[in-house]
Design a protein around this motif. Structure first.
Motif, PDB file in Angstrom:
ATOM      1  N   LEU A 178      26.683 -29.196  -4.544  1.00 39.36           N
ATOM      2  CA  LEU A 178      26.412 -29.169  -5.982  1.00 39.36           C
ATOM      3  C   LEU A 178      26.297 -27.736  -6.498  1.00 39.36           C
ATOM      4  CD1 LEU A 178      23.870 -32.110  -6.458  1.00 39.36           C
ATOM      5  CD2 LEU A 178      26.299 -32.049  -7.060  1.00 39.36           C
ATOM      6  N   ILE A 179      25.776 -26.844  -5.668  1.00 41.27           N
ATOM      7  CA  ILE A 179      25.729 -25.432  -6.043  1.00 41.27           C
ATOM      8  C   ILE A 179      27.135 -24.898  -6.277  1.00 41.27           C
ATOM      9  CG2 ILE A 179      25.264 -23.103  -5.152  1.00 41.27           C
ATOM     10  CD1 ILE A 179      22.758 -24.385  -6.125  1.00 41.27           C
ATOM     11  N   HIS A 180      28.046 -25.300  -5.404  1.00 42.17           N
ATOM     12  CA  HIS A 180      29.444 -24.878  -5.552  1.00 42.17           C
ATOM     13  C   HIS A 180      30.029 -25.398  -6.858  1.00 42.17           C
ATOM     14  CE1 HIS A 180      33.743 -24.558  -3.817  1.00 42.17           C
ATOM     15  NE2 HIS A 180      33.330 -23.388  -4.252  1.00 42.17           N
ATOM     16  N   ARG A 181      29.745 -26.653  -7.185  1.00 39.59           N
ATOM     17  CA  ARG A 181      30.225 -27.226  -8.447  1.00 39.59           C
ATOM     18  C   ARG A 181      29.632 -26.488  -9.638  1.00 39.59           C
ATOM     19  NH1 ARG A 181      29.232 -33.448  -8.946  1.00 39.59           N
ATOM     20  NH2 ARG A 181      30.018 -32.935 -11.035  1.00 39.59           N
ATOM     21  N   LEU A 182      28.355 -26.136  -9.520  1.00 43.82           N
ATOM     22  CA  LEU A 182      27.684 -25.419 -10.603  1.00 43.82           C
ATOM     23  C   LEU A 182      28.326 -24.053 -10.837  1.00 43.82           C
ATOM     24  CD1 LEU A 182      25.279 -25.024 -12.577  1.00 43.82           C
ATOM     25  CD2 LEU A 182      23.949 -24.218 -10.631  1.00 43.82           C
ATOM     26  N   ILE A 183      28.586 -23.344  -9.753  1.00 41.83           N
ATOM     27  CA  ILE A 183      29.190 -22.007  -9.862  1.00 41.83           C
ATOM     28  C   ILE A 183      30.578 -22.088 -10.464  1.00 41.83           C
ATOM     29  CG2 ILE A 183      30.022 -20.027  -8.532  1.00 41.83           C
ATOM     30  CD1 ILE A 183      27.735 -20.547  -6.555  1.00 41.83           C
ATOM     31  N   ASN A 184      31.307 -23.136 -10.115  1.00 41.14           N
ATOM     32  CA  ASN A 184      32.693 -23.280 -10.569  1.00 41.14           C
ATOM     33  C   ASN A 184      32.825 -24.013 -11.902  1.00 41.14           C
ATOM     34  OD1 ASN A 184      33.800 -21.939  -8.372  1.00 41.14           O
ATOM     35  ND2 ASN A 184      33.916 -23.798  -7.134  1.00 41.14           N
ATOM     36  N   ALA A 185      31.686 -24.275 -12.573  1.00 42.49           N
ATOM     37  CA  ALA A 185      31.735 -25.036 -13.824  1.00 42.49           C
ATOM     38  C   ALA A 185      32.194 -24.198 -15.009  1.00 42.49           C
ATOM     39  CB  ALA A 185      30.364 -25.636 -14.118  1.00 42.49           C
ATOM     40  N   GLY A 186      32.383 -22.895 -14.791  1.00 43.96           N
ATOM     41  CA  GLY A 186      32.865 -22.032 -15.871  1.00 43.96           C
ATOM     42  C   GLY A 186      31.835 -21.787 -16.960  1.00 43.96           C
ATOM     43  N   LEU A 187      30.556 -21.749 -16.597  1.00 44.06           N
ATOM     44  CA  LEU A 187      29.504 -21.563 -17.597  1.00 44.06           C
ATOM     45  C   LEU A 187      29.395 -20.125 -18.078  1.00 44.06           C
ATOM     46  CD1 LEU A 187      26.686 -23.762 -15.968  1.00 44.06           C
ATOM     47  CD2 LEU A 187      28.098 -24.315 -17.963  1.00 44.06           C
ATOM     48  N   ASP A 188      29.856 -19.183 -17.270  1.00 44.71           N
ATOM     49  CA  ASP A 188      29.774 -17.766 -17.612  1.00 44.71           C
ATOM     50  C   ASP A 188      28.328 -17.346 -17.878  1.00 44.71           C
ATOM     51  OD1 ASP A 188      30.795 -15.219 -18.026  1.00 44.71           O
ATOM     52  OD2 ASP A 188      30.975 -15.510 -20.192  1.00 44.71           O
ATOM     53  N   ILE A 189      27.445 -17.739 -16.950  1.00 43.55           N
ATOM     54  CA  ILE A 189      26.040 -17.337 -17.027  1.00 43.55           C
ATOM     55  C   ILE A 189      25.634 -16.756 -15.667  1.00 43.55           C
ATOM     56  CG2 ILE A 189      25.449 -19.099 -18.731  1.00 43.55           C
ATOM     57  CD1 ILE A 189      24.155 -20.701 -16.423  1.00 43.55           C
ATOM     58  N   PRO A 190      24.640 -15.863 -15.632  1.00 44.17           N
ATOM     59  CA  PRO A 190      24.177 -15.350 -14.341  1.00 44.17           C
ATOM     60  C   PRO A 190      23.428 -16.432 -13.569  1.00 44.17           C
ATOM     61  CG  PRO A 190      22.800 -14.501 -16.116  1.00 44.17           C
ATOM     62  CD  PRO A 190      23.932 -15.233 -16.764  1.00 44.17           C
ATOM     63  N   ILE A 191      23.753 -16.567 -12.289  1.00 43.29           N
ATOM     64  CA  ILE A 191      23.080 -17.529 -11.420  1.00 43.29           C
ATOM     65  C   ILE A 191      22.577 -16.773 -10.200  1.00 43.29           C
ATOM     66  CG2 ILE A 191      23.297 -19.639 -10.052  1.00 43.29           C
ATOM     67  CD1 ILE A 191      25.620 -20.468 -11.890  1.00 43.29           C
ATOM     68  N   ILE A 192      21.278 -16.729 -10.030  1.00 45.53           N
ATOM     69  CA  ILE A 192      20.669 -16.075  -8.873  1.00 45.53           C
ATOM     70  C   ILE A 192      20.045 -17.159  -8.015  1.00 45.53           C
ATOM     71  CG2 ILE A 192      19.134 -14.258  -8.077  1.00 45.53           C
ATOM     72  CD1 ILE A 192      21.301 -13.310 -10.032  1.00 45.53           C
TER      73      ILE A 192
END
Length: 449
Positions: A178-192
Motif C-alpha cells: 500500500l505504501i508503494h501504491r501511495l507513492i505512485n498515486a501522483g499526489l505530488d506531496i512530500p512523504i516521509i
C-alpha cells in the motif's frame, strides 16, 4: 528534578516534548526538511530506539505551523487508511476549508436572502455536500469512502488547502504494497516514512526498494560521541560530566546501543540515586554516580581484581592450556632488585607475568616496578627455569611501557567485575589470550606479552 527523562515511550510524546539534539540528527533533520520543501519521498531506516519517531515528530512540530502535517503511527495497525481516518480531524479541516468556501458563497447557492432568512453558511454547506464538484466542499463534508482509495482522494483534495506533509511511522512489511501504491498515486506531496532496519532488509520487490532507496536516511551506526554528549546535556545538563563517562563506556561495550537505551539507563540510575539523595541535592547525586566511575581504593581494588583473575584462570585452565596458576603474587629478582608480580601462570612450558594497576587520577603508582617487569626474560619456579612468553598489565588508565602489553579495562567495567561479573572478566581475559594466537618467529622474540 535534576534529570528530566520522560517516563513514556517516544511514540506517545506530544510534539511539544520532542527533543532532538546532536550534529548527526541535526544534519538528518535538515536533509529531511529539504526533502519536504521539494515534495519528495524519503525513508528513515533504523533499529528500534535510534530516533526514527523523534525525527518524524520533530518534522511535524516544525512544519505544522505553515503546512497541513499529518502524522500516521502504524504500530499495531493493519492498514494505512485505518490510521488515516482515525487521525483526520474534521474540525481542523473544516476550519481550513471554510475559509476557501466563504470566497465562493454565491457559486454554492448561498444568497443574501438565505442569510436574511437566518440560514447559516455552515449549515448550508452540509445540505449541499454532494451537489458540487468542489475539493474544498468535499473536505468540509469529508465526502469520501473510508478506505484506501478514499484516503488517496482525500489527500488529493486536502493539498489544495495548504501544503500537505505526510509522515508515516512504524511501517511493517505488510504495509509495503500500500505504501508503494501511495507513492505512485501522483499526489505530488512530500512523504516521509520510517521503518525498522529489519523491515527494510526484507524488501524484495525491486520497485518498492528503489523508491525507498531514493532518499534513504540511515540511523543505524549514525550516533557519535558528540551526539551522545548533547543528548546527555539536553536531559541532565548539571550532571553531564558525571553521567557521560558512564554512558560512553556502556556504548563502547555495546551494553547500550541506541538513544532509547541511553535515556532508559539514565532514568534507572536516577531512580536509584533518589532513594539515597534528595532530588535536587547535586553533591549527593554526584557522589553516588561517581561510585560507577571511580574506585574507593585503587590499590586494594587491584589486589582484589588479581584474586578474581587467578580464580578465573584456574577455572578456564583446560580451555587455554594453562598448567599452573600461582596462588598469590610471585617474588622475582631482576637487575639486583626484588619485585612482586601479581599474576604468574604457565602455558606450554612458558611463563606469563602480569600486574593489575588501577588509578583514579591516571597515574601508575608502581611505574618503576613495571619497567623492571618488562626486562624479565626467565623465571625460576619449582627448581625449573622457564622462558617468559608474555608480560602484561591490566589497568583502567592509558599507559605504554615497552615489552608490556596493556589490557585496558574502563573503570565502570572494573567496578562491575569487582561486583561479581565473571562473564565480563572472561571476555576481557580472552582479549589477552588473543595476543598469542599463532605468532610469527619475530613476534615470538619481540612480542610484549
Amino acid at each position: 528534578m535534576v534529570c528530566e527523562i520522560p517516563r513514556v515511550t517516544v511514540t506517545t510524546w506530544s510534539s511539544r516534548s520532542i527533543i532532538l539534539v546532536g550534529p548527526t540528527y541535526r544534519k538528518y533533520l535538515e536533509k529531511t526538511l529539504e526533502i519536504v520543501r521539494n515534495n519528495e519521498v524519503a525513508s528513515v531506516v533504523g533499529q528500534p530506539g535510534m530516533g526514527k519517531t523523534t525525527l518524524l515528530k520533530k518534522i511535524e512540530e516544525i512544519t505544522k505551523t505553515d503546512n497541513l502535517s499529518i502524522y500516521l503511527d502504524l504500530a499495531n495497525k493493519q492498514s494505512i487508511d485505518e490510521e488515516f481516518w482515525t487521525k483526520t480531524t474534521q474540525f481542523e479541516l473544516r476550519e481550513k476549508a471554510l475559509l476557501e468556501l466563504q470566497k465562493i458563497k454565491g457559486k454554492l447557492g448561498y444568497s443574501f436572502w438565505k442569510r436574511l432568512m437566518g440560514v447559516k453558511f455552515e449549515d448550508w454547506l452540509l445540505k449541499i455536500c454532494n451537489k458540487y464538484n468542489n475539493p474544498f466542499l468535499r473536505v468540509y463534508c469529508l465526502s469520501y469512502e473510508r478506505n484506501f482509495d478514499g484516503m488517496i482522494n482525500a489527500l488529493r483534495d486536502m493539498k489544495n488547502l495548504s501544503k500537505l506533509v505526510l509522515l508515516i511511522d512504524e511501517i511493517r512489511d505488510y504495509h509495503l504494497s500500500l505504501i508503494h501504491r501511495l507513492i505512485n498515486a501522483g499526489l505530488d506531496i512530500p512523504i516521509i516514512m520510517a521503518m525498522p532496519t529489519e523491515v527494510y532488509s526484507k524488501v524484495s520487490d525491486l520497485a518498492i526498494r528503489r523508491r525507498i532507496e531514493e532518499s534513504r536516511i540511515p540511523l543505524d551506526d549514525a550516533l557519535t560521541s558528540e551526539d551522545i554528549k548533547e543528548i546527555v546535556e539536553a536531559y541532565c545538563k548539571d550532571l553531564t560530566e558525571d553521567i557521560l563517562p558512564i554512558i560512553i563506556t556502556l556504548w563502547n561495550s555495546k551494553e547500550i546501543t541506541n538513544v532509547s537505551s541511553i535515556l532508559q539507563f539514565i532514568r534507572n540510575e536516577m531512580d536509584k540515586v533518589e532513594k539515597v539523595c534528595e532530588k535536587n541535592n547535586i553533591d549527593c547525586i554526584r557522589s553516588e554516580l561517581r561510585k560507577y566511575t571511580s574506585l574507593r581504593n585503587p590499590e586494594v581494588d587491584a589486589k582484589e581484581f588479581e584474586k578474581k583473575v587467578r580464580e578465573l584462570l584456574s577455572n578456564i585452565s583446560k580451555e587455554f592450556g594453562i598448567s599452573y596458576v600461582h596462588p598469590r603474587g610471585k617474588r622475582i629478582e631482576v637487575d639486583g632488585k626484588s619485585i612482586v608480580v601479581g599474576l604468574f601462570f604457565i602455558v606450554d612450558d612458558q611463563v606469563y607475568l602480569g600486574d593489575v594497576v588501577f588509578s583514579n587520577d591516571g597515574s601508575l603508582y608502581n611505574y618503576e616496578e613495571l619497567k623492571l617487569l618488562s626486562k624479565i626474560e626467565e623465571v625460576e619456579h619449582d627448581k625449573k627455569v622457564y622462558k617468559v612468553r608474555g608480560r602484561f598489565v591490566i589497568t583502567n588508565t592509558a599507559t605504554n611501557i615497552n615489552n608490556i602489553y596493556t589490557l585496558n579495562i574502563p573503570t565502570l567495567e572494573v567496578v562491575k567485575i569487582l561486583n561479581g561479573d565473571v562473564f565480563l572478566l572472561e571476555e576481557r581475559l580472552k582479549i589477552l589470550f588473543d595476543q598469542y594466537q599463532t605468532p610469527t618467529r619475530n613476534e615470538t622474540e619481540n612480542l610484549a606479552l
